[in-house]
Design a protein around this motif. Structure first.
Motif, short mmCIF file in Angstrom:
data_model
loop_
_atom_site.label_atom_id
_atom_site.label_comp_id
_atom_site.label_asym_id
_atom_site.label_seq_id
_atom_site.Cartn_x
_atom_site.Cartn_y
_atom_site.Cartn_z
N MET A 1 -59.41 57.98 -15.88
CA MET A 1 -58.28 58.42 -15.06
C MET A 1 -57.95 59.89 -15.34
O MET A 1 -57.69 60.26 -16.48
CB MET A 1 -57.05 57.56 -15.37
CG MET A 1 -55.77 58.03 -14.71
SD MET A 1 -55.70 57.76 -12.94
CE MET A 1 -55.49 56.01 -12.88
N PRO A 2 -57.92 60.74 -14.32
CA PRO A 2 -57.41 62.10 -14.52
C PRO A 2 -55.92 62.00 -14.87
O PRO A 2 -55.20 61.19 -14.30
CB PRO A 2 -57.60 62.77 -13.17
CG PRO A 2 -58.59 61.93 -12.44
CD PRO A 2 -58.41 60.54 -12.97
N ALA A 3 -55.48 62.81 -15.81
CA ALA A 3 -54.09 62.73 -16.26
C ALA A 3 -53.57 64.10 -16.66
O ALA A 3 -54.34 65.02 -16.93
CB ALA A 3 -53.98 61.76 -17.45
N VAL A 4 -52.24 64.20 -16.69
CA VAL A 4 -51.58 65.42 -17.15
C VAL A 4 -50.43 65.05 -18.07
O VAL A 4 -49.83 63.99 -17.94
CB VAL A 4 -51.05 66.28 -15.97
CG1 VAL A 4 -52.17 66.78 -15.10
CG2 VAL A 4 -50.03 65.53 -15.15
N ALA A 5 -50.12 65.95 -19.00
CA ALA A 5 -48.94 65.81 -19.86
C ALA A 5 -48.01 66.97 -19.54
O ALA A 5 -48.39 68.14 -19.64
CB ALA A 5 -49.34 65.86 -21.33
N ASN B 1 -45.91 72.77 -14.01
CA ASN B 1 -47.28 72.69 -14.52
C ASN B 1 -47.38 71.64 -15.62
O ASN B 1 -46.37 71.10 -16.07
CB ASN B 1 -47.72 74.05 -15.06
CG ASN B 1 -47.75 75.09 -13.98
OD1 ASN B 1 -48.38 74.91 -12.96
ND2 ASN B 1 -47.02 76.17 -14.19
N ALA B 2 -48.60 71.38 -16.07
CA ALA B 2 -48.82 70.39 -17.13
C ALA B 2 -50.18 70.63 -17.77
O ALA B 2 -51.01 71.37 -17.23
CB ALA B 2 -48.75 68.98 -16.55
N VAL B 3 -50.41 69.99 -18.89
CA VAL B 3 -51.68 70.05 -19.60
C VAL B 3 -52.62 69.03 -18.97
O VAL B 3 -52.29 67.85 -18.89
CB VAL B 3 -51.50 69.75 -21.10
CG1 VAL B 3 -52.83 69.78 -21.83
CG2 VAL B 3 -50.51 70.73 -21.73
N ARG B 4 -53.79 69.49 -18.52
CA ARG B 4 -54.75 68.62 -17.82
C ARG B 4 -55.67 67.88 -18.78
O ARG B 4 -56.12 68.45 -19.77
CB ARG B 4 -55.63 69.45 -16.88
CG ARG B 4 -54.95 69.96 -15.68
CD ARG B 4 -55.98 70.60 -14.75
NE ARG B 4 -56.61 71.77 -15.34
CZ ARG B 4 -56.21 73.01 -15.10
NH1 ARG B 4 -55.22 73.24 -14.29
NH2 ARG B 4 -56.82 74.01 -15.68
N PHE B 5 -55.98 66.64 -18.43
CA PHE B 5 -56.96 65.83 -19.14
C PHE B 5 -57.88 65.20 -18.12
O PHE B 5 -57.44 64.63 -17.14
CB PHE B 5 -56.28 64.69 -19.93
CG PHE B 5 -55.45 65.17 -21.08
CD1 PHE B 5 -55.98 65.22 -22.36
CD2 PHE B 5 -54.14 65.57 -20.88
CE1 PHE B 5 -55.21 65.65 -23.43
CE2 PHE B 5 -53.37 66.01 -21.94
CZ PHE B 5 -53.91 66.05 -23.21
N ARG B 6 -59.16 65.29 -18.34
CA ARG B 6 -60.18 64.60 -17.56
C ARG B 6 -60.48 65.20 -16.18
O ARG B 6 -61.13 64.57 -15.38
CB ARG B 6 -59.85 63.12 -17.35
CG ARG B 6 -59.59 62.36 -18.61
CD ARG B 6 -60.89 61.83 -19.18
NE ARG B 6 -60.62 60.81 -20.16
CZ ARG B 6 -60.81 60.98 -21.45
NH1 ARG B 6 -61.28 62.10 -21.91
NH2 ARG B 6 -60.55 60.01 -22.30
#
Length: 93
Positions: A50-54, A16-21
């Protein structure tokens, strides 16, 4: 906070990851996946739409599972041994 181990997360991080956008459940065709929060925030400065994840760590980046339907994944890892290894492992999958 004054706690014995301040670097702690609750819940399952692996894959999993932290979602952005992008909100959960929405289709994502193109996605940027980065190792840390700072990297994602830097990417979003130059690619604001841009959709991104950390993933939060190099190991979690290597194990990240992109959402179903994702056709293109851009991977941004740190320029150290762990980051390069994470990029290699995620690229192979």
């Amino acid at each position: 906070a004054k706690v014995a181990d301040p670097r702690r997360a609750l819940g399952g991080l692996l894959g999993n990851a932290v979602r952005f956008r992008f909100p959960p459940g929405e289709p994502v065709l193109v996605l940027a996946a980065a190792e840390g929060l700072e990297t994602v925030l830097s990417l979003l400065e130059v690619m604001p739409g841009m959709p991104a994840v950390a993933a939060l760590t190099a190991n979690h980046l290597a194990a990240f599972c992109p959402p179903a339907g994702c056709l293109r994944l851009y991977i941004a890892g740190d320029a150290d041994a762990a980051g390069r290894q994470a990029i290699k492992r995620l690229s192979r999958r």
